[in-house]
Design a protein around this motif. Structure first.
Motif, mmCIF file in Angstrom:
data_model
loop_
_atom_site.group_PDB
_atom_site.id
_atom_site.type_symbol
_atom_site.label_atom_id
_atom_site.label_comp_id
_atom_site.label_asym_id
_atom_site.label_seq_id
_atom_site.Cartn_x
_atom_site.Cartn_y
_atom_site.Cartn_z
ATOM 1 N N ARG A 1 0.295 14.559 14.876
ATOM 2 C CA ARG A 1 0.479 13.512 15.895
ATOM 3 C C ARG A 1 1.475 12.462 15.419
ATOM 4 N NH1 ARG A 1 -4.227 9.375 18.195
ATOM 5 N NH2 ARG A 1 -2.847 8.200 19.592
ATOM 6 N N THR A 2 1.378 12.098 14.144
ATOM 7 C CA THR A 2 2.314 11.128 13.575
ATOM 8 C C THR A 2 3.729 11.706 13.540
ATOM 9 O OG1 THR A 2 0.555 10.191 12.212
ATOM 10 C CG2 THR A 2 2.818 9.719 11.537
ATOM 11 N N VAL A 3 3.833 12.986 13.224
ATOM 12 C CA VAL A 3 5.134 13.651 13.222
ATOM 13 C C VAL A 3 5.758 13.588 14.605
ATOM 14 C CG1 VAL A 3 6.314 15.864 12.912
ATOM 15 C CG2 VAL A 3 4.498 15.196 11.325
ATOM 16 N N VAL A 4 4.961 13.857 15.623
ATOM 17 C CA VAL A 4 5.471 13.834 17.002
ATOM 18 C C VAL A 4 5.961 12.438 17.366
ATOM 19 C CG1 VAL A 4 4.804 14.059 19.432
ATOM 20 C CG2 VAL A 4 4.046 15.772 17.765
ATOM 21 N N ILE A 5 5.213 11.409 16.969
ATOM 22 C CA ILE A 5 5.572 10.044 17.355
ATOM 23 C C ILE A 5 6.789 9.547 16.587
ATOM 24 C CG2 ILE A 5 4.805 7.640 17.359
ATOM 25 C CD1 ILE A 5 1.942 8.700 17.788
ATOM 26 N N TYR A 6 6.768 9.686 15.274
ATOM 27 C CA TYR A 6 7.797 9.065 14.443
ATOM 28 C C TYR A 6 8.950 10.007 14.086
ATOM 29 C CZ TYR A 6 4.688 5.070 13.904
ATOM 30 O OH TYR A 6 3.898 3.979 14.140
ATOM 31 N N ALA A 7 8.620 11.206 13.595
ATOM 32 C CA ALA A 7 9.690 12.124 13.180
ATOM 33 C C ALA A 7 10.488 12.620 14.385
ATOM 34 C CB ALA A 7 9.112 13.298 12.399
ATOM 35 N N TYR A 8 9.805 12.942 15.461
ATOM 36 C CA TYR A 8 10.519 13.390 16.648
ATOM 37 C C TYR A 8 11.384 12.263 17.225
ATOM 38 C CZ TYR A 8 7.855 17.796 16.977
ATOM 39 O OH TYR A 8 7.321 19.042 16.751
ATOM 40 N N LEU A 9 10.850 11.044 17.203
ATOM 41 C CA LEU A 9 11.642 9.908 17.686
ATOM 42 C C LEU A 9 12.863 9.689 16.802
ATOM 43 C CD1 LEU A 9 12.135 7.518 19.533
ATOM 44 C CD2 LEU A 9 10.545 6.163 18.123
ATOM 45 N N GLY A 10 12.669 9.767 15.474
ATOM 46 C CA GLY A 10 13.801 9.633 14.557
ATOM 47 C C GLY A 10 14.837 10.717 14.781
ATOM 48 N N THR A 11 14.363 11.930 15.057
ATOM 49 C CA THR A 11 15.274 13.037 15.348
ATOM 50 C C THR A 11 16.080 12.760 16.609
ATOM 51 O OG1 THR A 11 13.687 14.578 14.370
ATOM 52 C CG2 THR A 11 15.415 15.528 15.733
ATOM 53 N N CYS A 12 15.403 12.256 17.636
ATOM 54 C CA CYS A 12 16.093 11.951 18.898
ATOM 55 C C CYS A 12 17.145 10.864 18.710
ATOM 56 C CB CYS A 12 15.080 11.526 19.961
ATOM 57 S SG CYS A 12 13.996 12.858 20.520
ATOM 58 N N LEU A 13 16.812 9.844 17.910
ATOM 59 C CA LEU A 13 17.788 8.780 17.633
ATOM 60 C C LEU A 13 19.020 9.345 16.932
ATOM 61 C CD1 LEU A 13 15.393 5.935 16.409
ATOM 62 C CD2 LEU A 13 16.610 6.049 18.591
ATOM 63 N N TRP A 14 18.788 10.222 15.965
ATOM 64 C CA TRP A 14 19.892 10.848 15.231
ATOM 65 C C TRP A 14 20.771 11.674 16.171
ATOM 66 C CZ3 TRP A 14 19.887 16.339 13.832
ATOM 67 C CH2 TRP A 14 20.979 16.699 13.045
ATOM 68 N N VAL A 15 20.148 12.502 16.987
ATOM 69 C CA VAL A 15 20.892 13.351 17.923
ATOM 70 C C VAL A 15 21.719 12.496 18.881
ATOM 71 C CG1 VAL A 15 20.655 14.915 19.909
ATOM 72 C CG2 VAL A 15 19.329 15.328 17.821
ATOM 73 N N MET A 16 21.093 11.503 19.490
ATOM 74 C CA MET A 16 21.774 10.705 20.511
ATOM 75 C C MET A 16 22.894 9.862 19.916
ATOM 76 S SD MET A 16 20.416 11.759 23.219
ATOM 77 C CE MET A 16 21.310 10.662 24.313
ATOM 78 N N ASP A 17 22.696 9.333 18.715
ATOM 79 C CA ASP A 17 23.724 8.477 18.104
ATOM 80 C C ASP A 17 24.990 9.266 17.781
ATOM 81 O OD1 ASP A 17 22.101 6.314 18.345
ATOM 82 O OD2 ASP A 17 21.645 6.094 16.219
ATOM 83 N N PHE A 18 24.826 10.436 17.153
ATOM 84 C CA PHE A 18 26.022 11.204 16.800
ATOM 85 C C PHE A 18 26.642 11.872 18.024
ATOM 86 C CE2 PHE A 18 24.557 10.580 12.486
ATOM 87 C CZ PHE A 18 25.756 10.432 11.806
ATOM 88 N N PHE A 19 25.825 12.263 18.981
ATOM 89 C CA PHE A 19 26.367 12.779 20.239
ATOM 90 C C PHE A 19 27.204 11.696 20.922
ATOM 91 C CE2 PHE A 19 26.310 13.483 24.781
ATOM 92 C CZ PHE A 19 26.498 14.852 24.917
ATOM 93 N N ALA A 20 26.706 10.461 20.897
ATOM 94 C CA ALA A 20 27.401 9.352 21.554
ATOM 95 C C ALA A 20 28.771 9.072 20.939
ATOM 96 C CB ALA A 20 26.538 8.093 21.502
ATOM 97 N N ILE A 21 28.901 9.282 19.627
ATOM 98 C CA ILE A 21 30.207 9.061 18.985
ATOM 99 C C ILE A 21 31.270 9.946 19.632
ATOM 100 C CG2 ILE A 21 31.516 9.317 16.835
ATOM 101 C CD1 ILE A 21 28.915 8.622 15.333
ATOM 102 N N GLY A 22 30.954 11.218 19.790
ATOM 103 C CA GLY A 22 31.916 12.135 20.392
ATOM 104 C C GLY A 22 32.148 11.861 21.860
ATOM 105 N N TYR A 23 31.074 11.507 22.566
ATOM 106 C CA TYR A 23 31.180 11.306 24.016
ATOM 107 C C TYR A 23 31.885 9.997 24.366
ATOM 108 C CZ TYR A 23 29.822 11.390 28.928
ATOM 109 O OH TYR A 23 29.845 11.414 30.306
ATOM 110 N N VAL A 24 31.583 8.947 23.626
ATOM 111 C CA VAL A 24 32.145 7.620 23.929
ATOM 112 C C VAL A 24 33.584 7.491 23.447
ATOM 113 C CG1 VAL A 24 31.953 5.144 23.443
ATOM 114 C CG2 VAL A 24 29.899 6.485 23.962
#
Length: 201
Positions: free
Chosen positions: A137-160
């Motif tokens: 449950r902790t993995v889902v809340i924190y690790a998955y959220l951290g993963t999403c932040l990582w994905v969106m931030d680097f995706f945004a560099i290329g897109y923006v």
């Protein structure tokens, strides 16, 4: 051929499957293709209209979360014997486990929000949280959220930044390394001071 050219050729041949298969491999300590540049190039392809933005993001999130889940499961099932026996093949030393445990004991689950941005830690953190038996449950809340932040931030560099993504990506990679080296030195100094004070008392 540099890493960026490898990523470009992989996308030409396999498209969305690079994200679904390549990102889990990045977490399993087989960074081919490397996660940061893969995500940034995905954002650039979405900017160019070559990839659809929603399927690209969903594929990236799915691949990254799959990578975290697989490595967590391996670490949970096999524990420290995994590192003791296969650590050299995974580029993970027992000493890294101990250092990460110190950081985790101090910063707890907050560490999972930033660990995916730290060079070398992203490929290890999934195993680690499995080894120390962090609840799923902790993995889902924190690790998955951290993963999403990582994905969106680097995706945004290329897109923006579009055509300038190479330049911005290089700057981000460079300053991330400097930032975490400085932070590592500060934390090491802090722990050494605490140890020194305890030894004196």
């Amino acid at each position: 051929m540099n890493l960026i050219h490898i990523v470009e050729r992989l996308f030409e041949q396999y498209g969305y499957f690079v994200l679904l298969i390549g990102l889990p491999l990045d977490f399993i300590v087989l960074p081919i293709p490397p996660g940061n540049s893969t995500l940034t190039y995905t954002g650039y392809l979405a900017y160019k209209g070559i990839m659809d933005i929603v399927p690209a993001i969903l594929a990236a999130l799915t691949g990254a979360i799959l990578g975290v889940t697989i490595t967590y499961g391996i670490g949970y099932k096999l524990g420290m014997p995994l590192i003791d026996r296969y650590g050299k093949w995974l580029s993970v030393k027992p000493s890294l486990v101990q250092k990460t445990r110190l950081y985790y004991d101090k910063y707890g689950n907050k560490l999972l929000l930033i660990s995916f941005f730290i060079p070398g830690i992203r490929q290890f953190i999934g195993y680690f949280i499995g080894i120390i038996r962090v609840p799923f449950r902790t993995v889902v809340i924190y690790a998955y959220l951290g993963t999403c932040l990582w994905v969106m931030d680097f995706f945004a560099i290329g897109y923006v930044f579009g055509e300038q993504w190479h330049y911005v990506f290089s700057l981000v990679e460079q300053y991330l390394k400097i930032l975490f080296i400085v932070a590592g030195c500060i934390l090491t100094g802090f722990f050494m001071m605490k140890w020194w004070n305890r030894s004196k008392s």
